[in-house]
Design a protein around this motif. Structure first.
Motif, PDB file in Angstrom:
ATOM      1  N   CYS A 535      27.735 -14.040  30.316  1.00 44.59           N
ATOM      2  CA  CYS A 535      27.741 -12.756  29.456  1.00 44.59           C
ATOM      3  C   CYS A 535      28.052 -12.980  27.889  1.00 44.59           C
ATOM      4  O   CYS A 535      27.400 -12.147  27.029  1.00 44.59           O
ATOM      5  CB  CYS A 535      28.336 -11.583  30.248  1.00 44.59           C
ATOM      6  N   LEU A 536      29.317 -13.467  27.794  1.00 42.28           N
ATOM      7  CA  LEU A 536      29.839 -13.816  26.542  1.00 42.28           C
ATOM      8  C   LEU A 536      28.957 -14.728  25.719  1.00 42.28           C
ATOM      9  O   LEU A 536      28.715 -14.254  24.513  1.00 42.28           O
ATOM     10  CB  LEU A 536      31.197 -14.375  26.610  1.00 42.28           C
ATOM     11  N   SER A 537      28.193 -15.504  26.304  1.00 50.22           N
ATOM     12  CA  SER A 537      27.160 -16.323  25.631  1.00 50.22           C
ATOM     13  C   SER A 537      26.013 -15.550  25.223  1.00 50.22           C
ATOM     14  O   SER A 537      25.486 -15.757  24.131  1.00 50.22           O
ATOM     15  CB  SER A 537      26.947 -17.559  26.699  1.00 50.22           C
ATOM     16  N   CYS A 538      25.625 -14.565  25.847  1.00 43.49           N
ATOM     17  CA  CYS A 538      24.339 -13.785  25.710  1.00 43.49           C
ATOM     18  C   CYS A 538      24.941 -12.928  24.452  1.00 43.49           C
ATOM     19  O   CYS A 538      24.179 -12.726  23.664  1.00 43.49           O
ATOM     20  CB  CYS A 538      24.077 -13.019  26.821  1.00 43.49           C
ATOM     21  N   LEU A 539      26.214 -12.440  24.397  1.00 44.50           N
ATOM     22  CA  LEU A 539      26.529 -11.498  23.719  1.00 44.50           C
ATOM     23  C   LEU A 539      26.668 -12.156  22.066  1.00 44.50           C
ATOM     24  O   LEU A 539      26.625 -11.407  21.289  1.00 44.50           O
ATOM     25  CB  LEU A 539      27.745 -10.851  23.805  1.00 44.50           C
ATOM     26  N   GLU A 540      26.987 -13.548  22.147  1.00 48.50           N
ATOM     27  CA  GLU A 540      27.210 -14.273  21.072  1.00 48.50           C
ATOM     28  C   GLU A 540      25.894 -14.364  20.224  1.00 48.50           C
ATOM     29  O   GLU A 540      25.948 -14.337  18.914  1.00 48.50           O
ATOM     30  CB  GLU A 540      27.518 -15.684  21.345  1.00 48.50           C
ATOM     31  N   HIS A 541      24.597 -14.147  20.383  1.00 47.70           N
ATOM     32  CA  HIS A 541      23.463 -14.140  20.140  1.00 47.70           C
ATOM     33  C   HIS A 541      23.443 -12.741  18.986  1.00 47.70           C
ATOM     34  O   HIS A 541      22.880 -13.121  17.804  1.00 47.70           O
ATOM     35  CB  HIS A 541      22.173 -13.795  20.929  1.00 47.70           C
ATOM     36  N   ILE A 542      24.338 -11.913  19.220  1.00 50.86           N
ATOM     37  CA  ILE A 542      24.431 -10.711  18.137  1.00 50.86           C
ATOM     38  C   ILE A 542      25.203 -11.218  16.972  1.00 50.86           C
ATOM     39  O   ILE A 542      24.877 -10.752  15.928  1.00 50.86           O
ATOM     40  CB  ILE A 542      25.108  -9.474  18.889  1.00 50.86           C
ATOM     41  N   LEU A 543      26.167 -12.076  17.149  1.00 49.63           N
ATOM     42  CA  LEU A 543      26.999 -12.739  15.908  1.00 49.63           C
ATOM     43  C   LEU A 543      26.241 -13.366  15.446  1.00 49.63           C
ATOM     44  O   LEU A 543      26.463 -13.782  13.966  1.00 49.63           O
ATOM     45  CB  LEU A 543      28.098 -13.254  16.827  1.00 49.63           C
ATOM     46  N   ARG A 544      25.371 -14.113  15.696  1.00 46.36           N
ATOM     47  CA  ARG A 544      24.409 -15.113  15.004  1.00 46.36           C
ATOM     48  C   ARG A 544      23.453 -14.418  13.986  1.00 46.36           C
ATOM     49  O   ARG A 544      22.906 -15.249  13.429  1.00 46.36           O
ATOM     50  CB  ARG A 544      23.688 -16.134  15.915  1.00 46.36           C
ATOM     51  N   GLU A 545      23.080 -13.199  14.134  1.00 45.84           N
ATOM     52  CA  GLU A 545      21.815 -12.653  13.468  1.00 45.84           C
ATOM     53  C   GLU A 545      22.434 -12.032  12.224  1.00 45.84           C
ATOM     54  O   GLU A 545      23.736 -11.954  11.992  1.00 45.84           O
ATOM     55  CB  GLU A 545      21.444 -11.482  14.420  1.00 45.84           C
TER      56      GLU A 545
END
Length: 545
Positions: A535-545
């Motif tokens: 889940c943390l890995s999925c949420l990290e996608h938000i940080l990459r944008e």
């Protein structure tokens, strides 16, 4: 007069305490004050120099009054000039009371304090919750040093003797104790009632009289005045108090013979082989020793004292020890490290969890300790803690708010406590589930999400539903949102149907989701942590944008 009434007036019990118990028991009562209908008493004490002991033992009166235990000064004249004289303790500068009663004129609560020199000498910590002073000894063990109860203060006798022996001074205890009786003493001679005792280390006097002034109907009164000196021990023995005693080392299991007999060896580093040619016939310093995982339970239970990190166990600033807590089944420690870093008592504790070697150390520990290479943790709990802290920090840097609010001071220990269960008990599993929920679901920053969500008039959402709405407006795929929200809802359902409440019918359903009925609970929670990491890995996608 009844026998027990006479003994009460004769104060034989207190005389026995003065003669045989003061200074000879584990604890010494150094201050006590009481006043009841049929008795009163005052116990006090002080440190007195050798050259004043003969003066002290020459009188029954107290050498000091703790209410006057404060600095004082006065102005004198000499040869026509004024000058100031100062004393640390008023009226008796060379006499230092151990206990100081401070009064603030009924404007502020009175306080009891311990002589600063004594506190600093033993490095005592005051615990205001239990109203006692604590001494921390080797290994991090806490021992009670001074206990303060209503009307009574007692000190570990050993600490008094250590102090006076190093300082080369004496410790004097005094008491003034009175008792009243309804029985007459007319049938007893003065020789039976009054007497004095004087010795090299104590004096006391008792007298009994008719009490014609009592307002409670008592007709007899006795008074005991006593004083006893505890002398310092010899210089040689005093020095021995603080010379580090030769350390004893435990034997630990390091293998098994072909016939199944365990092989043990001392953990004394000086008797182990090393890379410099020492003790070639002995096991190596780096021989791995295996322990059950619940050896760490003791340290998890006291987060204010111990910290369990990735590859390290820390006790404040007293000691730390490298551990392999990346192994799937065991905690592994090098044989030499057990002897080098652990006190005798800690070694004994670890020995009770020692088992025969089963496999080898984790690859992470091998890379770090043998190959001197950086290596990421392997265990799901260590990975989660590492990922969670990095994620929350990165999120704060980008959005200027935490997605998961930091735990309050009262709950901060929970993050340290989070772990793969050290045993298979239901209680251990439930506690870890609740801990993870507190870190994730209960810590969601719902207030900060409000500015990102558009709601219909009158519509209200909260918790996981609000988190879902927030993620839907972020640069993250629907599949990733579904994975995150699905995990959070399953975790919440696990709490609702079992952990946080009585187990309901829904428990059977959620048990199948997590495989609780078919797998060990430690494996189930490992899976839960792995999903949390995803889940943390999925949420990290938000940080990459």
């Amino acid at each position: 007069m009844m026998k027990n009434e006479l003994e009460y007036l004769l104060q034989t019990d207190l005389i026995d305490t003065v003669e045989n118990k003061w200074g000879n028991e584990t604890w010494t009562i150094v201050d006590k004050r009481f006043h009841e209908e049929n008795t009163y008493g005052c116990f006090s004490c002080a440190f007195i120099p050798w050259d004043e002991i003969h003066v002290s033992l020459g009188k029954y009166s107290f050498d000091f009054y703790t209410e006057q235990s404060k600095p004082d000064y006065w102005v004198s004249k000499k040869d026509g000039e004024e000058y100031i004289e100062y004393e640390y303790f008023m009226d008796f500068d060379s006499v230092k009371p151990l206990i100081i009663h401070r009064d603030f004129f009924d404007i502020k609560p009175a306080r009891i304090e311990v002589l600063e020199e004594f506190r600093l000498f033993h490095n005592l910590y005051y615990d205001d919750k239990s109203n006692k002073y604590i001494k921390i000894i080797e290994g991090g063990e806490e021992i009670d040093a001074i206990i303060i109860n209503d009307g009574e203060i007692k000190v570990k006798t050993k600490l008094i003797i250590e102090f006076i022996s190093i300082k080369n001074t004496c410790f004097v205890m005094c008491c003034d104790n009175g008792r009243y009786s309804h029985e007459s003493i007319s049938n007893y001679s003065s020789d039976q009632c009054d007497f004095e005792v004087k010795a090299d280390n104590l004096i006391y006097a008792r007298y009994i009289r008719d009490d014609v002034y009592s307002s409670h109907g008592y007709i007899a009164f006795s008074r005991l005045l006593a004083k006893k000196v505890i002398y310092p021990v010899s210089v040689k023995k005093a020095i021995s108090f603080f010379i580090k005693k030769e350390k004893n080392y435990q034997d630990f299991i390091i293998g098994e013979s072909t016939t199944g007999e365990v092989i043990k060896h001392t953990c004394n580093p000086d008797l182990l082989a090393n890379f410099f040619g020492a003790n070639n016939d002995a096991p190596h310093y780096l021989t791995p020793v295996f322990f059950r995982r619940d050896v760490l339970s003791r340290y998890y239970s006291e987060p204010e004292k111990y910290t369990i990190e990735d590859g390290n166990l820390v006790c404040g600033s007293l000691w730390s020890m490298y551990i392999d807590n990346n192994h799937e089944k065991y905690v592994i420690v090098y044989l030499g490290d057990l002897g080098k870093f652990l006190s005798e008592s800690e070694q004994s504790y670890w020995k009770s969890f020692n088992i025969s070697p089963d496999g080898k150390m984790s690859n992470t520990n091998y890379d770090r300790s043998i190959r001197a290479q950086f290596s990421s943790p392997l265990q799901a709990d260590l990975i989660f803690k590492q990922n969670f802290e990095k994620f929350n920090t990165d999120w704060k840097l980008k959005f200027n708010w935490h997605l998961f609010k930091p735990l309050s001071d009262g709950d901060s220990y929970l993050f340290t406590h989070l772990r793969i269960p050290v045993n298979e008990s239901q209680a251990e599993f439930d506690y870890q589930v609740l801990t993870l929920i507190k870190i994730l679901i209960d810590s969601l920053n719902e207030e900060a999400m409000n500015s990102y969500i558009v709601l219909s008039e009158g519509e209200k959402i909260r918790g996981i539903k609000k988190f879902d709405a927030f993620l839907r407006v972020q640069e993250i795929s629907d599949d990733q949102v579904s994975n995150v929200i699905g995990f959070f809802r399953n975790l919440q359902e696990l709490r609702s149907s079992s952990v946080g409440h009585r187990k309901s019918k829904n428990y059977q359903k959620i048990s199948k989701v997590f495989g609780i009925d078919v797998k060990p609970r430690s494996s189930v929670f490992t899976t839960i942590l792995n999903e949390a990491n995803q889940c943390l890995s999925c949420l990290e996608h938000i940080l990459r944008e």
